[in-house]
Design an enzyme around this catalytic site. Structure first.
Site, mmCIF file in Angstrom:
data_model
loop_
_atom_site.group_PDB
_atom_site.id
_atom_site.type_symbol
_atom_site.label_atom_id
_atom_site.label_comp_id
_atom_site.label_asym_id
_atom_site.label_seq_id
_atom_site.Cartn_x
_atom_site.Cartn_y
_atom_site.Cartn_z
ATOM 1 C CD GLU A 28 58.002 103.461 6.826
ATOM 2 O OE1 GLU A 28 57.477 102.420 7.236
ATOM 3 O OE2 GLU A 28 57.373 104.387 6.289
ATOM 4 C CB CYS A 77 53.392 111.940 -1.335
ATOM 5 S SG CYS A 77 53.756 113.533 -0.622
ATOM 6 C CB CYS A 81 52.468 114.899 6.545
ATOM 7 S SG CYS A 81 53.993 113.933 6.534
ATOM 8 C CB CYS A 114 52.360 119.073 6.540
ATOM 9 S SG CYS A 114 53.844 120.028 6.172
ATOM 10 C CB CYS A 117 61.609 108.403 -1.667
ATOM 11 S SG CYS A 117 60.902 109.672 -0.614
ATOM 12 C CB CYS A 134 58.764 115.846 10.045
ATOM 13 S SG CYS A 134 58.913 117.425 9.186
#
Ligand code: SF4
Length: 363
Positions: free
Chosen positions: A106, A353, A133, A130, A119, A126
């Protein structure tokens, strides 16, 4: 944390159908000569790719048909399929794009009255994990090539030109803050930065690369001496809380992250931005703010506070109270640390975020 695979570069894509987006004007000139045409045809091709955002060879009307035929025999343009677009009332648009191998990421267009940003994702998934996230919850699939990252910016700019109410039709800002840890794909990200700057004409100072804090890669990036902004996602003032939120902090203590950030400033003269997602009752306390202030005092730094947006898939965290955000900010400002609070956009479409997450298409 998973072991990172070796970097996938455009060189490793089979030559037979290599994408053109990702090649520089110079490389396109060489390509033109290689195919038996004049070098200036390569320059025209670059304009079609990066300025006019052509999606088909047929659209490149000032190129000879024979050149277009030769190109299409061996190349794709590299424009990803835009699987879906979600728009928010504030003009923010989130795109789900799919690459030739079926992997999806995305990217998010952020139009303002007089400027526009995008962005970008740098990896499919990933490995940093985290805990707050949505992308981290997906795990890691693969790195994106420079062309795949730049193609996201082209998709966003195309929307800006064709549908946005923004006064501008060109992207002025790019942040590598979407899916992935950009510094684990550093060679490709640096190449993408050059392409954005030289081919899409986005100023270096309008480009930000974020990291969760990987000191060896931060030092490598510093050595490039680019005039881009380095944003370090800190998310804590104390080692203890940071280790709970950011698993990579167990390997890289804060001391080493700040030392690498200082090195970045020394070599580039660019003040480092520290990103801080405020999680209600977790890292928004006065203790964390005081500890962070102690780290940053006297450093050329800027803090960007991001009050948590509850992502659908991660329910254990809550947004911070308004008073806690104000208190956190006051503690930092009381020792002259510049603070901004990110204006939240795209919330209704999960484009804020930590909310980007998507799987691979089933084939
Ligand atoms: S916050 Fe960034 S580095 Fe951390 S898991 Fe999510 S995408 Fe990866």
């Amino acid at each position: 944390m998973k072991e990172q695979p070796s970097v996938i570069t455009s060189r490793s894509i089979p030559k037979s159908r290599r994408a053109l987006i990702g090649l520089t004007t110079e490389q396109l000139r060489e390509k033109s000569v290689e195919l038996g045409f004049e070098p200036f045809r390569g320059k025209q091709l670059a304009e079609w790719l990066y300025q006019k955002r052509a999606r088909t060879f047929d659209a490149m009307t000032n190129l000879p048909a024979a050149f277009r035929d030769a190109l299409s025999a061996n190349h794709t343009i590299g424009w990803p399929e835009v699987v879906s677009t979600y728009s928010a009332d504030d003009g923010t648009a989130k795109f789900l794009v799919e690459y030739a191998d079926g992997n999806r990421v995305e990217c998010v267009l952020l139009p303002y009255e007089d400027r526009a940003g995008v962005c970008l994702s740098s990896q499919v998934g990933c490995a940093a994990g985290c805990v707050f996230c949505a992308t981290g919850a997906m795990g890691f699939t693969r790195n994106l090539t420079p062309g795949e990252m730049v193609a996201q910016a082209l998709v966003a700019e195309d929307r800006l030109v064709t549908q946005s109410s923004s006064a501008t039709t060109r992207l002025s800002h790019v942040v590598f803050m979407g899916m992935g840890e950009p510094l684990w794909n550093l060679e490709n990200v640096i190449q993408a930065v050059y392409l954005l700057n030289e081919e899409m004409k986005i100023g270096m100072r309008g480009i930000t690369v974020s990291t969760v804090g990987i000191p060896p890669a931060m030092r490598t990036l510093a050595e490039e001496k680019l005039q881009i902004t380095l944003a370090v996602s800190l998310h804590a003032g104390t080692e203890e809380v940071r280790r709970q939120l950011v698993p990579v902090a167990r390997k890289y203590p804060m001391e080493s992250v700040f030392a690498a950030a200082d090195r970045y400033f020394d070599l580039t003269g660019r003040r480092v931005t520290y990103e801080y997602v405020l999680l209600g009752g977790v890292n928004d306390t006065k203790e964390e703010a005081t500890a962070l202030a102690a780290w940053l005092r006297g450093r050329p730094a800027h803090v960007n506070l991001i009050p948590w947006n509850p992502a659908r898939s991660i329910s254990e965290f809550k947004a911070p109270h308004r008073e806690a955000v104000a208190r956190f900010r006051n503690v930092l400002e009381s020792v002259q640390i510049p603070v901004t609070q990110r204006f939240e956009r795209g919330r209704g479409i999960d484009a804020a975020c930590g909310q980007l997450a998507i799987g691979k298409r089933r084939r």
